[in-house]
Every structure is written in structure tokens, then in C-alpha cells.
Design a protein around this motif. Structure first.
Motif, PDB file in Angstrom:
ATOM      1  N   ILE A  32     -22.420  12.254 -30.525  1.00  0.00           N
ATOM      2  CA  ILE A  32     -21.455  11.694 -29.579  1.00  0.00           C
ATOM      3  C   ILE A  32     -20.062  12.189 -29.961  1.00  0.00           C
ATOM      4  N   GLU A  33     -19.346  12.746 -28.994  1.00  0.00           N
ATOM      5  CA  GLU A  33     -17.967  13.154 -29.276  1.00  0.00           C
ATOM      6  C   GLU A  33     -17.079  11.920 -29.280  1.00  0.00           C
ATOM      7  N   ARG A  34     -16.393  11.720 -30.373  1.00  0.00           N
ATOM      8  CA  ARG A  34     -15.511  10.563 -30.539  1.00  0.00           C
ATOM      9  C   ARG A  34     -14.072  11.040 -30.715  1.00  0.00           C
ATOM     10  N   SER A  35     -13.140  10.115 -30.526  1.00  0.00           N
ATOM     11  CA  SER A  35     -11.735  10.486 -30.668  1.00  0.00           C
ATOM     12  C   SER A  35     -10.920   9.339 -31.228  1.00  0.00           C
ATOM     13  N   TYR A  36      -9.722   9.682 -31.668  1.00  0.00           N
ATOM     14  CA  TYR A  36      -8.775   8.666 -32.126  1.00  0.00           C
ATOM     15  C   TYR A  36      -7.368   9.225 -32.040  1.00  0.00           C
ATOM     16  N   ILE A  37      -6.404   8.328 -31.916  1.00  0.00           N
ATOM     17  CA  ILE A  37      -4.999   8.706 -31.871  1.00  0.00           C
ATOM     18  C   ILE A  37      -4.353   8.361 -33.198  1.00  0.00           C
ATOM     19  N   VAL A  38      -3.576   9.287 -33.734  1.00  0.00           N
ATOM     20  CA  VAL A  38      -2.842   9.068 -34.982  1.00  0.00           C
ATOM     21  C   VAL A  38      -1.354   8.996 -34.666  1.00  0.00           C
ATOM     22  N   HIS A  39      -0.715   7.910 -35.096  1.00  0.00           N
ATOM     23  CA  HIS A  39       0.747   7.807 -34.980  1.00  0.00           C
ATOM     24  C   HIS A  39       1.347   7.962 -36.370  1.00  0.00           C
ATOM     25  N   VAL A  40       2.077   9.048 -36.560  1.00  0.00           N
ATOM     26  CA  VAL A  40       2.721   9.335 -37.845  1.00  0.00           C
ATOM     27  C   VAL A  40       4.188   8.932 -37.740  1.00  0.00           C
ATOM     28  N   PRO A  41       4.673   8.052 -38.633  1.00  0.00           N
ATOM     29  CA  PRO A  41       6.047   7.559 -38.517  1.00  0.00           C
ATOM     30  C   PRO A  41       7.087   8.627 -38.849  1.00  0.00           C
ATOM     31  N   PRO A  42       8.321   8.460 -38.399  1.00  0.00           N
ATOM     32  CA  PRO A  42       9.366   9.475 -38.581  1.00  0.00           C
ATOM     33  C   PRO A  42       9.661   9.819 -40.036  1.00  0.00           C
ATOM     34  N   ASN A  43       9.518   8.832 -40.936  1.00  0.00           N
ATOM     35  CA  ASN A  43       9.874   9.071 -42.340  1.00  0.00           C
ATOM     36  C   ASN A  43       8.687   9.536 -43.187  1.00  0.00           C
ATOM     37  N   TYR A  44       7.601   9.956 -42.533  1.00  0.00           N
ATOM     38  CA  TYR A  44       6.406  10.391 -43.265  1.00  0.00           C
ATOM     39  C   TYR A  44       6.694  11.629 -44.104  1.00  0.00           C
ATOM     40  N   ASP A  45       6.212  11.606 -45.353  1.00  0.00           N
ATOM     41  CA  ASP A  45       6.350  12.720 -46.285  1.00  0.00           C
ATOM     42  C   ASP A  45       4.952  13.148 -46.721  1.00  0.00           C
ATOM     43  N   HIS A  46       4.528  14.335 -46.324  1.00  0.00           N
ATOM     44  CA  HIS A  46       3.163  14.780 -46.622  1.00  0.00           C
ATOM     45  C   HIS A  46       2.901  14.905 -48.122  1.00  0.00           C
ATOM     46  N   ASP A  47       3.943  14.977 -48.929  1.00  0.00           N
ATOM     47  CA  ASP A  47       3.773  15.083 -50.376  1.00  0.00           C
ATOM     48  C   ASP A  47       3.511  13.732 -51.030  1.00  0.00           C
TER      49      ASP A  47
END
Length: 302
Positions: A32-47
Motif C-alpha cells: 500500500i502506498e502511504r504518505s505523510y507530511i513533515v513540517h520542519v520549523p524555521p529554526n531547525y538545524d540539521h546538525d
């Protein structure tokens, strides 16, 4: 192929990390193909690793409507956690459900494995954002709250704490591998998922377990005190609702179970921006988003 070439090849295959904003991800679970939405906040730091809050929509809804209904993106931006909105399954694109046990609809009838979906979602999410695995939390409305209880029981090694809203347990028992703190929000005048259990006015036809059943099951599972500390909050706004907080503390590994009883409240999101009259009163005397985030901060996984 040399070791360096192998590393470069893997880097080329790796998905690009997500930046601030809204992103839709897809994956296939059980054909089954599934999905989701990701909300990344403005101050997100990938490190830096970030906490994640899974926000499950109600039965017959979808991630986009849940974003509006809960107002959780604003809390994500303020607090700095990543908000994730999983999509249920259904015959129609925007009328979706999750299989929480005794509820609801398409997902229950077709025995859709939403526990496995959530597990694979978390695996996929970790390829595009820096997830703090000790701070993955779950909340949801109605059917979405019901699935959070199932996740706490069957995926406790990955879910630190839950905050169901207007959604009781959908199973007779719970069997977590570790204590999972719970904060449950429920209106006493909820006619869709009745506070005392039984069939509500919704179209699902579900014979719901009571809020008491849910709380007692998790008080026992978490080894909490059987008698709660009861606090009555004086109404700040005269909207026909008041708040009673029942805290069952001293559980294993610091776990607790908290019931936020919204006297006069309906099948709604406390403090939420959306007011749908036929669902009953939406209290403004407490913000579910603020209260659950404070609770989540207190209860990372040990």
C-alpha cells in the motif's frame, strides 16, 4: 569498486535533507502506498537532533485538515520540534482512517497495519531529518488518539510518550515493553466518543471503550498510583467549560498518567483554532498543544 567509491555511491543515493517548511513523503508498506507530511520549523538545524511529534488525524479526515484543526504547526515553530502528519487509508483520498483496534472504518475492516506503517515512517523520516530517537512523541484526535494508544502498546520502544485527544483505547488491554507516559484530553460532553464509553453519534458505529478504561489500563501498565492527585482549574474564560486535572504519578521509570477532563467540552481540540459547532464546545481554558508539549518535555525516553 573501492571503499571511497562505495561511500560516494551511497551518498548519491541518499535523499536530500529537508529544510524548513512543509514536505510530503511517500513510502510503500504492505503493498500500500502511504504518505505523510513533515513540517520542519524555521529554526531547525540539521546538525542537531530534534524532537518529533506525530500528529494523527481523526477518522474521515486527512493530514491537511489536521494541520488546520490542531494548529500544531504554530507550536512546532515556537518550540522547535518537527511535526509529522501521517495519512490514514481509505477508499476516498481525503476520507481516511487508522486501524486502532476496534476503530475505525476502512483501516479496521481491511486490517491495515498502521503500527508497521508508523515504524517505517520513522525509518524514512530519519533519512531526511536529524531525529532525536529519545524524543519521538505521538498525539491525535479521535481515531487519531486511538491509534496513539495502540502505538504506545505495540511500538513502545520507539514512542516516548503519547497525548490522545478525544480518543480512548481501542483494545481491551495494553502490553508495552516499557512504561509510556500518557496525557489524555477528553470532553465530558463528547457525543462522538462518549466519555463513559458506548456508541457515539459518529458514523463509525464504534462501541467505544470508556476514558476510565483507558486511564486504568495505563495506570496499571506504568505502575502508577491508583489514586490521582486532583486539581480543579479556575476558568479563565467563560465559555461553558472548566478543567479538572487528574495525575496518577510515581510510575516505573518516572512515568505518569494524566487525565485532562474538560467539563462541558465536546469532541474538539482544546484551545484549537477550529470550532465546528456540531462537535460541541471547544474550550479556551487550556491549550492541548501547550500542555502536551510541556508533558513531552518532561518525559523523554530513558
Amino acid at each position: 569498486m573501492t571503499a571511497i567509491q562505495s561511500v560516494l555511491f551511497l551518498l548519491l543515493l541518499a535523499p536530500d535533507p529537508l529544510g524548513p517548511g512543509d514536505h510530503t513523503r511517500t513510502l510503500t508498506v504492505g503493498n500500500i502506498e502511504r504518505s505523510y507530511i513533515v513540517h520542519v520549523p524555521p529554526n531547525y538545524d540539521h546538525d542537531k537532533s530534534s524532537p518529533v511529534v506525530l500528529v494523527f488525524h481523526g477518522g474521515g479526515a486527512n493530514p491537511q485538515s489536521m494541520i488546520r484543526f490542531s494548529g500544531m504547526n504554530a507550536k512546532s515553530d515556537e518550540a522547535g520540534f518537527i511535526a509529522v502528519y501521517p495519512a490514514g487509508t481509505g477508499r476516498f483520498e481525503k476520507l481516511l482512517t487508522f486501524n486502532g483496534g476496534n476503530c475505525c472504518g476502512y483501516a479496521m475492516r481491511n486490517k491495515v497495519d498502521d503500527v508497521e506503517f508508523t515504524s517505517q515512517l520513522l525509518d524514512d523520516l530519519a533519512t531526511v531529518v536529524n531525529v532525536d530517537e529519545k524524543r519521538v512523541f505521538a498525539t491525535g484526535m479521535s481515531n487519531g488518539g486511538i491509534i496513539t494508544y495502540r502505538l504506545a502498546s505495540e511500538l513502545s520502544e520507539r514512542i516516548a510518550a503519547i497525548a490522545p485527544v478525544g480518543g480512548p483505547m481501542g483494545t481491551q488491554t495494553c502490553n508495552p515493553k516499557r512504561p509510556v507516559p500518557v496525557i489524555h484530553f477528553h470532553g465530558t460532553d463528547d457525543e462522538n466518543a462518549p466519555f463513559k464509553g458506548g456508541k457515539g453519534k459518529g458514523v463509525s458505529g464504534t462501541d467505544f471503550y470508556s476514558v476510565e478504561h483507558s486511564i486504568n489500563a495505563w495506570v496499571k501498565a506504568n505502575g502508577c498510583n491508583e489514586e490521582p492527585v486532583v486539581t480543579k482549574q479556575q476558568p479563565k474564560i467563560d465559555d461553558g467549560t472548566s478543567i479538572i486535572r487528574k495525575t496518577y504519578g510515581d510510575g516505573k521509570d518516572g512515568a505518569e498518567v494524566v487525565l485532562i477532563e474538560i467539563v462541558g467540552g465536546g469532541h474538539t481540540w482544546p484551545g484549537g483554532p477550529s470550532r465546528v459547532r456540531f462537535l460541541g464546545k471547544t474550550t479556551k481554558n487550556i491549550s492541548a498543544n501547550d500542555a502536551m508539549w510541556k508533558f513531552f518535555q518532561k518525559h523523554p525516553m530513558n
